[in-house]
Design a protein around this motif. Structure first.
Motif, PDB file in Angstrom:
ATOM      1  N   LYS A   1       5.280   4.549   3.772  1.00  0.00           N
ATOM      2  CA  LYS A   1       3.933   4.690   4.340  1.00  0.00           C
ATOM      3  C   LYS A   1       3.107   3.446   4.039  1.00  0.00           C
ATOM      4  O   LYS A   1       2.339   2.988   4.879  1.00  0.00           O
ATOM      5  CB  LYS A   1       3.231   5.921   3.768  1.00  0.00           C
ATOM      6  N   LEU A   2       3.263   2.937   2.834  1.00  0.00           N
ATOM      7  CA  LEU A   2       2.524   1.743   2.434  1.00  0.00           C
ATOM      8  C   LEU A   2       2.898   0.557   3.316  1.00  0.00           C
ATOM      9  O   LEU A   2       2.040  -0.220   3.720  1.00  0.00           O
ATOM     10  CB  LEU A   2       2.808   1.427   0.961  1.00  0.00           C
TER      11      LEU A   2
ATOM     12  N   GLU B   1       3.324  -8.581   1.135  1.00  0.00           N
ATOM     13  CA  GLU B   1       3.840  -9.003  -0.168  1.00  0.00           C
ATOM     14  C   GLU B   1       3.958  -7.804  -1.109  1.00  0.00           C
ATOM     15  O   GLU B   1       4.960  -7.660  -1.816  1.00  0.00           O
ATOM     16  CB  GLU B   1       2.913 -10.044  -0.799  1.00  0.00           C
ATOM     17  N   ILE B   2       2.945  -6.958  -1.117  1.00  0.00           N
ATOM     18  CA  ILE B   2       2.965  -5.798  -1.996  1.00  0.00           C
ATOM     19  C   ILE B   2       4.052  -4.823  -1.538  1.00  0.00           C
ATOM     20  O   ILE B   2       4.752  -4.243  -2.368  1.00  0.00           O
ATOM     21  CB  ILE B   2       1.575  -5.141  -2.059  1.00  0.00           C
TER      22      ILE B   2
ATOM     23  N   SER C   1       9.206  -2.252  -2.607  1.00  0.00           N
ATOM     24  CA  SER C   1      10.607  -2.012  -2.230  1.00  0.00           C
ATOM     25  C   SER C   1      11.546  -2.415  -3.358  1.00  0.00           C
ATOM     26  O   SER C   1      12.499  -1.690  -3.668  1.00  0.00           O
ATOM     27  CB  SER C   1      10.963  -2.786  -0.959  1.00  0.00           C
ATOM     28  N   GLU C   2      11.265  -3.552  -3.972  1.00  0.00           N
ATOM     29  CA  GLU C   2      12.081  -3.993  -5.109  1.00  0.00           C
ATOM     30  C   GLU C   2      11.957  -3.012  -6.264  1.00  0.00           C
ATOM     31  O   GLU C   2      12.955  -2.692  -6.928  1.00  0.00           O
ATOM     32  CB  GLU C   2      11.654  -5.382  -5.555  1.00  0.00           C
ATOM     33  N   MET C   3      10.724  -2.538  -6.513  1.00  0.00           N
ATOM     34  CA  MET C   3      10.522  -1.564  -7.586  1.00  0.00           C
ATOM     35  C   MET C   3      11.329  -0.304  -7.317  1.00  0.00           C
ATOM     36  O   MET C   3      11.951   0.256  -8.238  1.00  0.00           O
ATOM     37  CB  MET C   3       9.032  -1.220  -7.707  1.00  0.00           C
TER      38      MET C   3
END
Length: 142
Positions: A102-103, A51-52, A57-59
């Protein structure tokens, strides 16, 4: 323009939500509680990683759009310093995008490091974008 939450706010909200729901057995020692809490946080973090990652990605997409808008707005005032500022934004965007990737791929202990790396990269990008907005506004008034 858009409104976004800094990644540190997003992460804090996720953890605050978890902590509000955490319950411990009354007979656990303090160190057992801490160890249990940490394991729960790591598991919760891994579960919420997807979810994060989607949110980051949206950010990043939003930030890329904003950088393009800044480049377009400053095009008529283009000079060497403007070009250098735009190049810096592109480099910071690239760094934040790499940290975001990476996240997405991180798990376990690497998740915490990746989350911190993204947070730092995004903050640097966000600060540079705000500084560039101010500069573009000044250029437009000159």
């Amino acid at each position: 323009m858009f409104h976004r939450l800094p990644s540190s706010v997003l992460t804090a909200a996720v953890f605050a939500s978890f902590l509000g729901n955490a319950a411990y057995a009354a007979d656990e020692s303090l160190s057992d509680k801490a160890a249990s809490w940490w394991e729960s946080v790591k598991e919760y973090s891994a579960e919420k990683a997807e979810e994060i990652s989607e949110a980051t990605s949206e950010m990043m997409d939003d930030m890329a759009d904003e950088i393009e808008e800044l480049k377009e707005a400053s095009a008529e005032f283009a000079d060497e310093s403007s070009d250098a500022a735009n190049e810096e934004l592109e480099e910071l965007l690239k760094n934040a995008e790499e940290a975001s990737e990476k996240l997405k791929k991180a798990s376990g202990d690497a998740w915490e490091d990746a989350k911190e790396e993204f947070d730092e990269a995004y903050k640097a990008l966000e600060e540079a974008v705000e500084n560039r907005k101010e500069a573009v506004t000044r250029e437009g008034r000159s």
